[in-house]
Design a protein around this motif. Structure first.
Motif, PDB file in Angstrom:
ATOM      1  N   GLN A  32     115.458 -69.448 -20.601  1.00  0.00           N
ATOM      2  CA  GLN A  32     116.268 -70.616 -20.254  1.00  0.00           C
ATOM      3  C   GLN A  32     116.655 -70.594 -18.784  1.00  0.00           C
ATOM      4  O   GLN A  32     116.601 -71.625 -18.105  1.00  0.00           O
ATOM      5  N   LYS A  33     117.019 -69.433 -18.279  1.00  0.00           N
ATOM      6  CA  LYS A  33     117.384 -69.317 -16.862  1.00  0.00           C
ATOM      7  C   LYS A  33     116.177 -69.600 -15.959  1.00  0.00           C
ATOM      8  O   LYS A  33     116.317 -70.247 -14.923  1.00  0.00           O
ATOM      9  N   GLU A  36     115.641 -73.347 -16.002  1.00  0.00           N
ATOM     10  CA  GLU A  36     116.662 -73.972 -15.156  1.00  0.00           C
ATOM     11  C   GLU A  36     116.283 -73.844 -13.680  1.00  0.00           C
ATOM     12  O   GLU A  36     116.400 -74.804 -12.915  1.00  0.00           O
ATOM     13  N   ARG A  39     113.386 -76.136 -12.848  1.00  0.00           N
ATOM     14  CA  ARG A  39     113.849 -77.528 -12.824  1.00  0.00           C
ATOM     15  C   ARG A  39     114.595 -77.818 -11.526  1.00  0.00           C
ATOM     16  O   ARG A  39     114.413 -78.878 -10.926  1.00  0.00           O
ATOM     17  N   ARG A  40     115.451 -76.894 -11.102  1.00  0.00           N
ATOM     18  CA  ARG A  40     116.178 -77.075  -9.826  1.00  0.00           C
ATOM     19  C   ARG A  40     115.211 -77.191  -8.654  1.00  0.00           C
ATOM     20  O   ARG A  40     115.493 -77.881  -7.674  1.00  0.00           O
TER      21      ARG A  40
END
Length: 93
Positions: A32-33, A36, A39-40
């Protein structure tokens, strides 16, 4: 890292369990990290909780719009929870 191995279309979503193993990340939280982070950095990585669930790349505009709506709904629920928690703190002052 994640984006490079994802398939296109919700029907081809890869499960978190599979991705953790394939990418040797250790835990779903680590995955998940990583998602993230990507995506950033601009990657368009979609996800679904519809069984069996998982991550995928958009096949079309509809999938992106559906994902956006899901995130907007989730954000609204989170903001509602924040509002009630803040009101509680104000009441106990």
């Amino acid at each position: 890292m994640v984006k490079e191995i994802l398939k296109t279309g919700q029907c081809n979503a890869l499960s978190p369990k599979y991705l953790v193993k394939r990418l040797n990340l250790g835990t779903v939280r680590a995955l998940q990290k990583q998602v993230e982070k990507e995506r950033r950095e601009g990657a368009v990585i979609l996800s679904t909780s519809i069984p069996p669930g998982g991550y995928y790349l958009p096949e079309n505009e509809r999938e992106v719009r559906q994902f956006i709506k899901t995130l907007e709904n989730r954000a609204g629920n989170t903001l509602g929870a924040l509002k009630s928690a803040r009101a509680y703190l104000e009441d106990i002052k």
